[in-house]
Design a protein around this motif. Structure first.
Motif, PDB file in Angstrom:
ATOM      1  N   GLU A 214      58.773  21.059  28.712  1.00 19.91           N
ATOM      2  CA  GLU A 214      59.795  20.181  29.287  1.00 19.91           C
ATOM      3  C   GLU A 214      59.714  20.179  30.813  1.00 19.91           C
ATOM      4  O   GLU A 214      59.864  19.129  31.443  1.00 19.91           O
ATOM      5  N   ILE A 215      59.480  21.343  31.393  1.00 19.48           N
ATOM      6  CA  ILE A 215      59.402  21.434  32.851  1.00 19.48           C
ATOM      7  C   ILE A 215      58.195  20.659  33.364  1.00 19.48           C
ATOM      8  O   ILE A 215      58.282  19.937  34.370  1.00 19.48           O
ATOM      9  N   ARG A 216      57.054  20.785  32.687  1.00 19.45           N
ATOM     10  CA  ARG A 216      55.867  20.038  33.111  1.00 19.45           C
ATOM     11  C   ARG A 216      56.114  18.534  33.039  1.00 19.45           C
ATOM     12  O   ARG A 216      55.751  17.778  33.953  1.00 19.45           O
ATOM     13  N   GLN A 217      56.766  18.103  31.947  1.00 20.75           N
ATOM     14  CA  GLN A 217      57.074  16.682  31.802  1.00 20.75           C
ATOM     15  C   GLN A 217      58.057  16.225  32.873  1.00 20.75           C
ATOM     16  O   GLN A 217      57.908  15.145  33.459  1.00 20.75           O
ATOM     17  N   LEU A 218      59.064  17.049  33.150  1.00 20.06           N
ATOM     18  CA  LEU A 218      60.048  16.681  34.165  1.00 20.06           C
ATOM     19  C   LEU A 218      59.404  16.583  35.541  1.00 20.06           C
ATOM     20  O   LEU A 218      59.727  15.693  36.323  1.00 20.06           O
ATOM     21  N   LYS A 219      58.486  17.487  35.833  1.00 16.76           N
ATOM     22  CA  LYS A 219      57.784  17.419  37.112  1.00 16.76           C
ATOM     23  C   LYS A 219      57.036  16.099  37.251  1.00 16.76           C
ATOM     24  O   LYS A 219      57.049  15.466  38.324  1.00 16.76           O
ATOM     25  N   ARG A 220      56.396  15.666  36.160  1.00 12.47           N
ATOM     26  CA  ARG A 220      55.676  14.380  36.206  1.00 12.47           C
ATOM     27  C   ARG A 220      56.642  13.242  36.475  1.00 12.47           C
ATOM     28  O   ARG A 220      56.377  12.346  37.284  1.00 12.47           O
ATOM     29  N   HIS A 221      57.805  13.269  35.791  1.00  8.84           N
ATOM     30  CA  HIS A 221      58.799  12.214  35.983  1.00  8.84           C
ATOM     31  C   HIS A 221      59.346  12.220  37.414  1.00  8.84           C
ATOM     32  O   HIS A 221      59.540  11.158  38.021  1.00  8.84           O
ATOM     33  N   LEU A 222      59.598  13.418  37.957  1.00 10.27           N
ATOM     34  CA  LEU A 222      60.132  13.506  39.309  1.00 10.27           C
ATOM     35  C   LEU A 222      59.112  13.027  40.343  1.00 10.27           C
ATOM     36  O   LEU A 222      59.474  12.364  41.321  1.00 10.27           O
ATOM     37  N   ARG A 223      57.841  13.342  40.147  1.00  9.09           N
ATOM     38  CA  ARG A 223      56.815  12.852  41.077  1.00  9.09           C
ATOM     39  C   ARG A 223      56.744  11.331  41.031  1.00  9.09           C
ATOM     40  O   ARG A 223      56.657  10.670  42.077  1.00  9.09           O
ATOM     41  N   ALA A 224      56.801  10.777  39.797  1.00  8.26           N
ATOM     42  CA  ALA A 224      56.766   9.319  39.666  1.00  8.26           C
ATOM     43  C   ALA A 224      58.003   8.691  40.311  1.00  8.26           C
ATOM     44  O   ALA A 224      57.914   7.639  40.956  1.00  8.26           O
ATOM     45  N   GLU A 225      59.151   9.341  40.153  1.00  6.41           N
ATOM     46  CA  GLU A 225      60.381   8.826  40.754  1.00  6.41           C
ATOM     47  C   GLU A 225      60.288   8.846  42.277  1.00  6.41           C
ATOM     48  O   GLU A 225      60.690   7.889  42.947  1.00  6.41           O
ATOM     49  N   ALA A 226      59.745   9.923  42.826  1.00  4.61           N
ATOM     50  CA  ALA A 226      59.606  10.017  44.276  1.00  4.61           C
ATOM     51  C   ALA A 226      58.681   8.926  44.805  1.00  4.61           C
ATOM     52  O   ALA A 226      58.959   8.307  45.852  1.00  4.61           O
ATOM     53  N   GLU A 227      57.578   8.667  44.102  1.00  6.31           N
ATOM     54  CA  GLU A 227      56.653   7.608  44.524  1.00  6.31           C
ATOM     55  C   GLU A 227      57.339   6.246  44.464  1.00  6.31           C
ATOM     56  O   GLU A 227      57.175   5.410  45.372  1.00  6.31           O
ATOM     57  N   TYR A 228      58.086   6.003  43.400  1.00  7.18           N
ATOM     58  CA  TYR A 228      58.783   4.723  43.259  1.00  7.18           C
ATOM     59  C   TYR A 228      59.818   4.541  44.365  1.00  7.18           C
ATOM     60  O   TYR A 228      59.933   3.459  44.954  1.00  7.18           O
ATOM     61  N   LEU A 229      60.576   5.592  44.661  1.00  9.65           N
ATOM     62  CA  LEU A 229      61.586   5.505  45.711  1.00  9.65           C
ATOM     63  C   LEU A 229      60.947   5.257  47.075  1.00  9.65           C
ATOM     64  O   LEU A 229      61.499   4.518  47.900  1.00  9.65           O
ATOM     65  N   THR A 230      59.803   5.878  47.314  1.00 10.72           N
ATOM     66  CA  THR A 230      59.095   5.642  48.577  1.00 10.72           C
ATOM     67  C   THR A 230      58.657   4.183  48.681  1.00 10.72           C
ATOM     68  O   THR A 230      58.768   3.556  49.749  1.00 10.72           O
ATOM     69  N   HIS A 231      58.194   3.628  47.561  1.00 14.77           N
ATOM     70  CA  HIS A 231      57.805   2.212  47.521  1.00 14.77           C
ATOM     71  C   HIS A 231      59.017   1.318  47.799  1.00 14.77           C
ATOM     72  O   HIS A 231      58.943   0.365  48.595  1.00 14.77           O
ATOM     73  N   ILE A 232      60.154   1.626  47.171  1.00 12.93           N
ATOM     74  CA  ILE A 232      61.384   0.852  47.382  1.00 12.93           C
ATOM     75  C   ILE A 232      61.822   0.938  48.848  1.00 12.93           C
ATOM     76  O   ILE A 232      62.245  -0.049  49.456  1.00 12.93           O
ATOM     77  N   HIS A 233      61.711   2.136  49.426  1.00 11.62           N
ATOM     78  CA  HIS A 233      62.107   2.323  50.814  1.00 11.62           C
ATOM     79  C   HIS A 233      61.269   1.451  51.749  1.00 11.62           C
ATOM     80  O   HIS A 233      61.792   0.880  52.721  1.00 11.62           O
ATOM     81  N   ARG A 234      59.963   1.330  51.474  1.00 14.64           N
ATOM     82  CA  ARG A 234      59.108   0.475  52.289  1.00 14.64           C
ATOM     83  C   ARG A 234      59.532  -0.988  52.184  1.00 14.64           C
ATOM     84  O   ARG A 234      59.588  -1.712  53.185  1.00 14.64           O
ATOM     85  N   LEU A 235      59.858  -1.423  50.963  1.00 18.55           N
ATOM     86  CA  LEU A 235      60.292  -2.807  50.769  1.00 18.55           C
ATOM     87  C   LEU A 235      61.585  -3.090  51.530  1.00 18.55           C
ATOM     88  O   LEU A 235      61.782  -4.184  52.067  1.00 18.55           O
ATOM     89  N   MET A 236      62.476  -2.092  51.577  1.00 18.54           N
ATOM     90  CA  MET A 236      63.789  -2.303  52.186  1.00 18.54           C
ATOM     91  C   MET A 236      63.739  -2.424  53.702  1.00 18.54           C
ATOM     92  O   MET A 236      64.749  -2.742  54.326  1.00 18.54           O
ATOM     93  N   GLN A 237      62.591  -2.160  54.298  1.00 20.73           N
ATOM     94  CA  GLN A 237      62.509  -2.253  55.753  1.00 20.73           C
ATOM     95  C   GLN A 237      62.652  -3.695  56.237  1.00 20.73           C
ATOM     96  O   GLN A 237      63.017  -3.923  57.387  1.00 20.73           O
ATOM     97  N   GLU A 238      62.391  -4.646  55.355  1.00 16.01           N
ATOM     98  CA  GLU A 238      62.547  -6.057  55.690  1.00 16.01           C
ATOM     99  C   GLU A 238      63.616  -6.673  54.798  1.00 16.01           C
ATOM    100  O   GLU A 238      63.679  -6.352  53.598  1.00 16.01           O
ATOM    101  N   PRO A 239      64.472  -7.552  55.309  1.00 16.54           N
ATOM    102  CA  PRO A 239      65.538  -8.160  54.488  1.00 16.54           C
ATOM    103  C   PRO A 239      65.008  -8.851  53.235  1.00 16.54           C
ATOM    104  O   PRO A 239      65.613  -8.724  52.168  1.00 16.54           O
TER     105      PRO A 239
END
Length: 339
Positions: A296-321
């Motif tokens: 479960e921990i290994r799977q959660l780590k994978r999900h958290l890494r994917a979530e962090a990458e997605y949030l970073t992508h969203i943050h880049r998009l939000m720099q422009e209106p």
């Protein structure tokens, strides 16, 4: 020769005296009160133990997934800046402004509920606001209208009207019953939180000046010191224990014990709910162990890494209106209020 059989001289089994179990001292009101105190203490102790168990489990858990979770927390906190800046722009419509606020609130709740981060400032700032006239503390809160039960449309009009009237009366009665139950719970809570009243009750019984001989006076002095210390530290439970150890001296004291017993029963129910929430609620931590936990921990780590990458992508998009507008449209298309 006539032989004597001693066995024939023994009394029948049902004729033997049966030892009577020793009863707890005191009146029924005292016994019920002591039982309620013991039950509450048992639940409180179990709650303390469970919290310690879960705190230790969380500590081991976050040692393994903490760094990845911290990355997600940092990425989520980074979203607040561009989202709040967007609320200052005239670029977005009023509907989009409301959507941005929902994204902020959802992000704050995720930080608070999932990761234990403090996001109260965002929740207070962007949470639903009441109207000005709702801030009158003396005004009763508006009740949501109760759902109207379905009435058979094939009934004659007068019977439909009568059915509606019965439904309204029933709903009003239910509201009154719920209000009375809530008031009873609040009274019991006030009783258990009023250490001054309990202190006075104990002092009236155990004040040293009430003792007639020096030995009793010395005993009451020691007991009164315990009572005073518990009162000064606002230790309600010790005061309750002291009350359970000493009996009432007047008939009115029996009523006091009965009221405290009822309040303790209510506290028992609430403690059981807390235990269940701690065991099985969303923030509970009664997960698996061993190899299954490692998977479960290994799977959660994978999900958290994917979530962090997605949030970073969203943050880049939000720099422009226009990028933020694209994010809002995607969320609406997926039926999501937040990221």
């Amino acid at each position: 020769m006539n032989l004597h059989n001693p066995a024939t001289d023994l009394p029948a089994a049902n004729a033997l005296p049966v030892p009577v179990p020793e009863q707890a001292p005191g009146t029924p009101a005292q016994q019920a009160f002591r039982a309620a105190v013991e039950q509450v203490e048992g639940l409180r102790q179990r709650l303390r133990e469970l919290r310690q168990e879960q705190a230790e489990a969380r500590r081991r858990y976050w040692q393994q997934v903490g760094p990845v979770a911290a990355t997600v927390v940092e990425a989520r906190r980074a979203l607040f800046g561009p989202l709040e800046e967007a609320l200052l722009l005239d670029y977005f419509s009023r509907l989009e402004h409301r959507q941005i606020q929902e994204v902020i609130l959802g992000n704050a709740r995720a930080l608070q509920d999932r990761f234990g981060e403090d996001a109260e400032d965002m929740l207070r700032k962007y949470g639903p606001r009441r109207r000005v006239d709702d801030y009158d503390d003396d005004a009763p809160a508006a009740e949501a209208p109760a759902p109207t039960p379905a009435i058979d449309p094939h009934l004659p009009p007068h019977e439909q009207a009568a059915a509606h009237a019965r439904a309204r009366r029933k709903t009003k009665a239910q509201r009154a019953e719920e209000a009375a139950a809530q008031e009873a719970r609040e009274q019991q809570q006030r009783l258990l939180s009023n250490t001054k009243a309990l202190y006075r009750q104990l002092a009236r019984i155990h004040h040293p000046d009430l003792a007639r001989d020096p030995a009793a006076q010395a005993q009451k002095t020691v007991l009164m010191q315990r009572i005073t210390e518990a009162y000064e530290t606002n230790d309600l439970y010790t005061l309750l224990q002291l009350l359970s150890e000493t009996g009432p001296t007047e008939a009115t004291d029996e009523d006091v014990l009965t009221r405290y017993t009822q309040a303790l029963h209510q506290q028992t129910t609430e403690l059981k709910q807390q235990l269940n929430a701690l065991k099985f609620g969303e923030n509970g931590f009664m997960g698996s162990t061993g190899k299954k936990r490692e998977q479960e921990i290994r799977q959660l780590k994978r999900h958290l890494r994917a979530e962090a990458e997605y949030l970073t992508h969203i943050h880049r998009l939000m720099q422009e209106p226009e990028g933020l507008r694209q994010v809002l449209r995607e969320l609406a298309a997926e039926g999501h209020e937040t990221i």
